[in-house]
Design a protein around this motif. Structure first.
Motif, PDB file in Angstrom:
ATOM      1  N   THR A   4     -49.660  -5.879 -12.280  1.00 31.88           N
ATOM      2  CA  THR A   4     -48.932  -4.815 -11.815  1.00 31.88           C
ATOM      3  C   THR A   4     -49.564  -3.627 -13.145  1.00 31.88           C
ATOM      4  N   VAL A   5     -49.887  -3.032 -12.174  1.00 34.56           N
ATOM      5  CA  VAL A   5     -50.626  -1.982 -12.125  1.00 34.56           C
ATOM      6  C   VAL A   5     -49.411  -0.022 -12.049  1.00 34.56           C
ATOM      7  N   ASN A   6     -49.672   0.748 -13.244  1.00 30.97           N
ATOM      8  CA  ASN A   6     -48.562   2.089 -13.205  1.00 30.97           C
ATOM      9  C   ASN A   6     -49.699   3.273 -13.090  1.00 30.97           C
ATOM     10  N   LEU A   7     -49.197   3.656 -12.535  1.00 28.04           N
ATOM     11  CA  LEU A   7     -49.812   5.230 -12.094  1.00 28.04           C
ATOM     12  C   LEU A   7     -49.554   6.320 -12.525  1.00 28.04           C
ATOM     13  N   ILE A  36     -45.614   4.049  -8.750  1.00 27.79           N
ATOM     14  CA  ILE A  36     -46.641   5.511  -9.135  1.00 27.79           C
ATOM     15  C   ILE A  36     -45.111   6.288  -9.259  1.00 27.79           C
ATOM     16  N   LEU A  37     -46.374   7.113  -9.753  1.00 25.31           N
ATOM     17  CA  LEU A  37     -45.140   8.247 -10.413  1.00 25.31           C
ATOM     18  C   LEU A  37     -46.108   9.133 -10.199  1.00 25.31           C
ATOM     19  N   ASN A  59     -46.759  -3.583  -1.371  1.00 27.65           N
ATOM     20  CA  ASN A  59     -46.981  -4.025  -3.229  1.00 27.65           C
ATOM     21  C   ASN A  59     -46.615  -3.006  -3.657  1.00 27.65           C
ATOM     22  N   VAL A  60     -46.066  -1.872  -3.519  1.00 23.51           N
ATOM     23  CA  VAL A  60     -45.513  -0.656  -3.998  1.00 23.51           C
ATOM     24  C   VAL A  60     -43.970  -1.011  -4.893  1.00 23.51           C
ATOM     25  N   ASP A  61     -43.849  -1.528  -5.982  1.00 23.68           N
ATOM     26  CA  ASP A  61     -41.724  -1.356  -6.488  1.00 23.68           C
ATOM     27  C   ASP A  61     -41.495  -0.667  -6.218  1.00 23.68           C
ATOM     28  N   HIS A  62     -41.681   0.604  -7.510  1.00 22.62           N
ATOM     29  CA  HIS A  62     -41.356   2.010  -7.067  1.00 22.62           C
ATOM     30  C   HIS A  62     -42.066   3.538  -7.229  1.00 22.62           C
ATOM     31  N   VAL A  63     -41.623   3.984  -7.140  1.00 25.03           N
ATOM     32  CA  VAL A  63     -42.036   4.965  -6.436  1.00 25.03           C
ATOM     33  C   VAL A  63     -41.146   6.280  -7.065  1.00 25.03           C
ATOM     34  N   TYR A  64     -41.661   7.378  -7.879  1.00 27.15           N
ATOM     35  CA  TYR A  64     -40.801   7.999  -8.203  1.00 27.15           C
ATOM     36  C   TYR A  64     -41.779   9.748  -8.143  1.00 27.15           C
TER      37      TYR A  64
END
Length: 85
Positions: A4-7, A36-37, A59-64
């Motif tokens: 998992t990668v946080n961008l 992704i933020l 494959n994107v779990d959360h988007v803000y």
């Protein structure tokens, strides 16, 4: 193994994060996940119609996303939340 990668990205960098998530999905499928933020994502001059950068792959779990709704620059038009899928 799953990664998992946080961008975090601002302006054009926020758009590039979406592009990176799409490229990773094409190559690795769901084995690489993203959160992704995106701060004020804009495509840049002449690129506002590049719709593939507006689609979040599975494959994107959360988007803000945050938007500068009062931006009036003629070259970096506000993309607006309605353009994102």
């Amino acid at each position: 193994a799953r990664l998992t990668v946080n961008l975090v990205g601002f302006s054009r960098g926020a758009k590039q994060n979406i592009k990176l998530a799409n490229a990773a999905y094409k190559k690795y499928g769901n084995n690489v996940r993203f959160n992704i933020l995106g701060i004020d994502p804009v495509a840049g001059p002449g690129r506002h119609k590049e719709i593939e950068k507006n689609v979040f792959p599975p494959n994107v779990d959360h988007v803000y996303l945050t938007f500068a709704t009062e931006e009036r620059s003629p070259y970096l038009q506000n993309q607006g939340v309605k353009q994102y899928v």
